[in-house]
Enzyme design. Structure first.
Site, PDB file in Angstrom:
ATOM      1  N   GLU A   1       0.880  -1.172   0.000  1.00 39.89           N
ATOM      2  CA  GLU A   1       0.000   0.000   0.000  1.00 39.89           C
ATOM      3  C   GLU A   1       0.915   1.218   0.000  1.00 39.89           C
ATOM      4  O   GLU A   1       1.756   1.353   0.903  1.00 39.89           O
ATOM      5  CB  GLU A   1      -0.876  -0.001   1.260  1.00 39.89           C
ATOM      6  CG  GLU A   1      -1.724   1.252   1.403  1.00 39.89           C
ATOM      7  CD  GLU A   1      -2.599   1.255   2.673  1.00 39.89           C
ATOM      8  OE1 GLU A   1      -2.369   0.415   3.573  1.00 39.89           O
ATOM      9  OE2 GLU A   1      -3.496   2.114   2.751  1.00 39.89           O
TER      10      GLU A   1
ATOM     11  N   GLU B   1      -8.512  10.750   5.048  1.00 38.45           N
ATOM     12  CA  GLU B   1      -8.728   9.934   6.245  1.00 38.45           C
ATOM     13  C   GLU B   1      -8.930  10.878   7.428  1.00 38.45           C
ATOM     14  O   GLU B   1      -7.954  11.370   7.999  1.00 38.45           O
ATOM     15  CB  GLU B   1      -7.500   9.063   6.527  1.00 38.45           C
ATOM     16  CG  GLU B   1      -7.281   7.947   5.533  1.00 38.45           C
ATOM     17  CD  GLU B   1      -6.052   7.098   5.888  1.00 38.45           C
ATOM     18  OE1 GLU B   1      -6.158   5.866   5.863  1.00 38.45           O
ATOM     19  OE2 GLU B   1      -4.981   7.674   6.165  1.00 38.45           O
TER      20      GLU B   1
END
Ligand SMILES: *[C@@H]1O[C@H](CO)[C@@H](O)[C@H](O)[C@H]1NC(C)=O
Ligand SMILES: *[C@@H]1O[C@H](CO)[C@@H](O)[C@H](O)[C@H]1NC(C)=O
Ligand SMILES: *[C@@H]1O[C@H](CO)[C@@H](O)[C@H](O)[C@H]1NC(C)=O
Length: 245
Positions: A141, A226
């Site tokens: 990721e 986020e």
């Protein structure tokens, strides 16, 4: 003929009216031109609050969207990753990519004091050509944080600072998460609200300096935010990415 014309006018009006679409559910997604816009409120039950995401418009490979969030409690927990996912910029081996141009300009239209949130790319690599973000098919990721407010930190620990890639200076963090390894490039100071770069510079750096195999496949490119706590309205005026081989 008159009826046909009326029908065409009616359909155009409908298209206009429907062009700004808002989603509110935990895992709602809607088509967004070359992309898919998703709420992905995966961590919402760690706290209290809500979030809504709006597709404002699309124009070829570019999209304009907004996400409004308000979250409280559990200040160290991510509540969501509302994001735009490119539908077709995936499935190529890293070694075959020549350029991956991207442009993203965004702003906080409103922002409460002391928000804790990042504004970031989330890019996924894996051994198989097919495979989606954050699954058993994921090997890596790659996050690129254009903003990180409120003292939040990426997964793992910082291994480098002062890294110059794509015209900006980054701190590099790494660590494991589930079955994949995370690399996070965090902007070294301030924010980049008008980002224009070749993502392949990050990919090549990871191959040359961090041991990522060039045989890995690009499985997904997402961009979003986020939030941990606070309230904000984040507007992406324009986002685009493409991958060339
Ligand atoms: C999101 O917040 C902005 C700024 O306050 C506002 O203009 C917009 O209408 C809000 N969108 C939704 C879906 O609530
Ligand atoms: C999201 O939309 C719901 C209604 O659909 C509303 O109650 C809530 O206040 C909205 N949240 C934000 C952060 O705008
Ligand atoms: C954001 O990008 C779009 C498309 O490139 C451009 O039209 C717009 O002027 C940019 N806005 C800002 C504030 O840079």
């Amino acid at each position: 003929m008159f009826k046909t014309l009326l029908a065409v006018v009616f359909v155009s009006v409908l298209t206009l009216v429907r062009s700004a679409q808002t989603i509110s559910g935990q895992y709602d997604c809607i088509p967004a031109g070359a992309y898919t816009l998703c709420q992905n409120l995966w961590g919402e039950f760690a706290g209290v609050g809500s979030q809504n995401s709006t597709l404002i418009s699309t124009n070829g490979n570019a999209a304009t969207w907004q996400t409004n969030w308000t979250w409280a409690n559990a200040p160290n927990n991510v509540k969501s990753y509302a994001n735009l996912l490119h539908n077709t910029a995936k499935g190529m081996q890293l070694g075959s990519i020549t350029t991956a141009p991207t442009a993203w300009n965004w702003t906080y239209v409103t922002e409460s004091q002391g928000i804790r949130a990042d504004v970031s790319y989330d890019i996924w690599f894996g051994k198989a050509q097919s495979g989606t973000a954050a699954t058993s098919a994921s090997s890596y990721e790659i996050m690129i944080w254009l903003s990180g407010q409120g003292g939040i930190q990426p997964v793992g620990s910082q291994i480098l600072s002062g890294l110059n890639i794509a015209g900006h200076t980054w701190n590099l963090w790494t660590g494991p998460n589930a079955n994949w390894q995370v690399f996070s490039f965090v902007i070294s100071s301030g924010e980049v609200r008008n980002f224009d770069a070749d993502l392949n510079e990050f990919f090549q750096y990871l191959i040359q300096s961090q041991g990522v195999a060039s045989t890995q496949y690009l499985q997904a490119i997402q961009v979003g935010t986020e939030p941990f706590v606070g309230s904000a309205s984040l507007l992406t005026e324009s986002f685009a990415v493409s991958v060339n081989t």
